[in-house]
Scaffold this active site. Structure first.
Site, PDB file in Angstrom:
ATOM      1  N   GLU A   4     -11.299   5.741   2.526  1.00 45.94           N
ATOM      2  CA  GLU A   4     -11.028   6.672   1.430  1.00 45.94           C
ATOM      3  C   GLU A   4     -11.905   6.360   0.220  1.00 45.94           C
ATOM      4  O   GLU A   4     -12.429   7.263  -0.436  1.00 45.94           O
ATOM      5  CB  GLU A   4      -9.543   6.596   1.062  1.00 45.94           C
ATOM      6  CG  GLU A   4      -9.086   7.645   0.077  1.00 45.94           C
ATOM      7  CD  GLU A   4      -7.587   7.598  -0.173  1.00 45.94           C
ATOM      8  OE1 GLU A   4      -7.115   8.413  -1.000  1.00 45.94           O
ATOM      9  OE2 GLU A   4      -6.890   6.759   0.433  1.00 45.94           O
TER      10      GLU A   4
ATOM     11  N   GLU B  37       1.696   3.041  -1.594  1.00 50.20           N
ATOM     12  CA  GLU B  37       1.999   4.428  -1.230  1.00 50.20           C
ATOM     13  C   GLU B  37       1.696   4.661   0.245  1.00 50.20           C
ATOM     14  O   GLU B  37       2.469   5.293   0.968  1.00 50.20           O
ATOM     15  CB  GLU B  37       1.178   5.378  -2.093  1.00 50.20           C
ATOM     16  CG  GLU B  37       1.321   6.839  -1.734  1.00 50.20           C
ATOM     17  CD  GLU B  37       0.049   7.633  -1.953  1.00 50.20           C
ATOM     18  OE1 GLU B  37      -0.323   8.409  -1.052  1.00 50.20           O
ATOM     19  OE2 GLU B  37      -0.579   7.459  -3.012  1.00 50.20           O
ATOM     20  N   HIS B  38       0.561   4.136   0.701  1.00 50.84           N
ATOM     21  CA  HIS B  38       0.198   4.264   2.117  1.00 50.84           C
ATOM     22  C   HIS B  38       1.163   3.493   3.011  1.00 50.84           C
ATOM     23  O   HIS B  38       1.611   3.988   4.042  1.00 50.84           O
ATOM     24  CB  HIS B  38      -1.223   3.740   2.340  1.00 50.84           C
ATOM     25  CG  HIS B  38      -2.298   4.715   1.993  1.00 50.84           C
ATOM     26  ND1 HIS B  38      -3.227   5.157   2.909  1.00 50.84           N
ATOM     27  CD2 HIS B  38      -2.602   5.347   0.830  1.00 50.84           C
ATOM     28  CE1 HIS B  38      -4.049   6.009   2.330  1.00 50.84           C
ATOM     29  NE2 HIS B  38      -3.699   6.134   1.054  1.00 50.84           N
TER      30      HIS B  38
ATOM     31  N   HIS C 115      -1.548   2.267  -4.975  1.00 49.89           N
ATOM     32  CA  HIS C 115      -1.991   3.223  -3.966  1.00 49.89           C
ATOM     33  C   HIS C 115      -1.841   2.643  -2.561  1.00 49.89           C
ATOM     34  O   HIS C 115      -1.448   3.349  -1.619  1.00 49.89           O
ATOM     35  CB  HIS C 115      -3.449   3.602  -4.241  1.00 49.89           C
ATOM     36  CG  HIS C 115      -4.035   4.521  -3.233  1.00 49.89           C
ATOM     37  ND1 HIS C 115      -4.968   4.107  -2.300  1.00 49.89           N
ATOM     38  CD2 HIS C 115      -3.817   5.847  -2.976  1.00 49.89           C
ATOM     39  CE1 HIS C 115      -5.306   5.127  -1.541  1.00 49.89           C
ATOM     40  NE2 HIS C 115      -4.634   6.186  -1.921  1.00 49.89           N
TER      41      HIS C 115
END
Length: 428
Positions: free
Chosen positions: A136, A59-60, A56
């Site tokens: 997040e 991905e950022h 993840h």
């Protein structure tokens, strides 16, 4: 030497390049847009314990600058032509995609190829994005009907990659170094592990030329394999001062290749897949015990989960669970033709409606190639849905609901029965 094959009447074309990269396209003449994406077969279940959350994080970081573009330029170039860019991380896949007008296909391929082949991992951007991800995680922890699914997953697959959160933990994200991100990307983002897909008003040869140009530097090494997912089952409870208790009850289910994949899908639909489903009608409409209740399936390459979510008040939980468990018992022996027909229609409509979206077409093509090694014609999928019988549904229900359950409860859960009581009620 590459070889191109046509699928499903010729609109879909598939090429496996000498580099190992798979390129699949679907031509849709009546639209004015194209969607283009790279789908990498790596996700949370491929991470070591000390790497949790790195997929993840990557991905950022992909959108935070390359050797040719900074983060602002990446966003500005796509939005300057009215395009839309996004990405997601799942347990078995990380995806990066752009939707744009057909004349901007070249830009879309250029940008996706650039961010996956030439990401710079600028130290300042790494630290900035670390902060964003920590926010997040904090937001997810403050959202009970979101974080409950992470707790459920961990209880179902304890102490293994399949059970760890996609976002990672605050501790692991704080500890992740720039070099670790770069090393993971180099090992897992390879031609053998990636499907490039495009759908819309396009020509396969043009896409192929663009991909060969902009993915020329993509690594060609073999990607590491994931560990098997071993369902265990268990219970998670966390008291919180909330108005509702959030509950997920689940069971081991089937992977993509299991013969009962479609019966389980239809079972989920008729049990808790819409306003006409058994759980919605019995629990919400007749008894008013919940605002939200639904069931879902989560298939993986080698296993899967079937689960039911409900949010209810503290006192209502005492009635909710026995009523829900009674429906799980009934569906093992009492399915009507009308219910099955309704479930078939819902599943088929969902499939066919999704085919109107260029983005959904891309994702579906990539997933089929990564799971099955081939593109599955729509007619074949519809035929499999149509072939499911009442006996198939009931057999699938027996298989699922007589297995070891998993329970996660967050909030005022004093009236939610524990696993031994749930198992006893299901066996009665």
């Amino acid at each position: 030497m590459s070889e191109t094959t046509a699928v499903d009447g010729g609109a879909i074309r598939l090429t496996r390049l000498p580099s190992g990269l798979t390129v699949v396209t679907e031509r849709m003449d009546r639209v004015e847009t194209v969607s283009f994406g790279a789908y990498v077969a790596t996700g949370t279940r491929h991470e070591l314990a000390e790497e949790n959350g790195i997929s993840h994080f990557l991905e950022h970081m992909a959108f935070k600058g390359t050797q040719r573009r900074n983060a602002a330029a990446i966003a500005e170039e796509i939005e300057a032509v009215g395009g839309h860019m996004n990405a997601y991380t799942a347990r078995e896949q990380t995806a990066f995609y752009i939707k744009a007008l057909k004349e901007d296909l070249g830009l879309a391929v250029d940008v996706i190829g650039d961010i996956l082949s030439h990401s710079s991992f600028d130290p300042a951007e790494v630290e900035r994005e670390r902060g964003v991800i920590l926010q997040e995680i904090g937001q997810a922890n403050d959202t009970p009907d979101d974080i409950i699914f992470d707790h459920f997953q961990e209880a179902a697959y304890p102490a293994q990659p399949m059970g760890r959160p996609v976002l990672g933990t605050e501790e692991r994200i704080r500890a992740t170094r720039r070099e670790t991100l770069m090393g993971y990307m180099h090992r897992h983002y390879t031609t053998s592990n990636t499907v490039v897909a495009a759908a819309g008003n396009l020509h396969h040869e043009a896409v192929l030329d663009l991909v060969q140009r902009h993915f020329a530097d993509f690594p060609t090494t073999a990607a590491p394999q994931a560990l098997p997912g071993l369902y265990h089952g268990g219970e998670f409870r966390e008291p919180r001062d909330l108005d509702q208790v959030h509950i997920v009850l689940g069971f081991p289910a089937v992977g993509y290749g299991d013969p009962e994949f479609y019966p389980v899908m239809l079972l989920s639909t008729l049990l808790g897949g819409g306003m006409s489903s058994r759980l919605f009608q019995e629990v919400r409409e007749k008894r008013g015990l919940v605002y939200s209740i639904y069931s879902f399936t989560a298939p993986y390459m080698d296993s899967g989960l079937f689960a039911i979510y409900a949010g209810t008040g503290e006192s209502e939980a005492a009635e909710l669970m026995p009523v829900t468990l009674a429906e799980l018992q009934k569906v093992q022996a009492e399915v009507s033709e009308a219910e099955l027909a309704r479930a078939r229609a819902q599943v088929k409509a969902g499939l066919l409606m999704s085919l109107e979206s260029t983005g959904s077409r891309c994702e579906q093509l990539a997933r089929q190639l990564q799971v099955f090694g081939r593109v599955i014609p729509t007619a074949e999928t519809v035929a499999r849905i149509e072939a499911v019988t009442i006996a198939d549904i009931e057999r699938a229900a027996v298989r699922l609901f007589r297995a070891a359950p998993t329970l996660a409860a967050l909030g005022p859960a004093g009236h939610v029965p524990g696993l031994p009581a749930i198992t006893g009620l299901l066996a009665a």
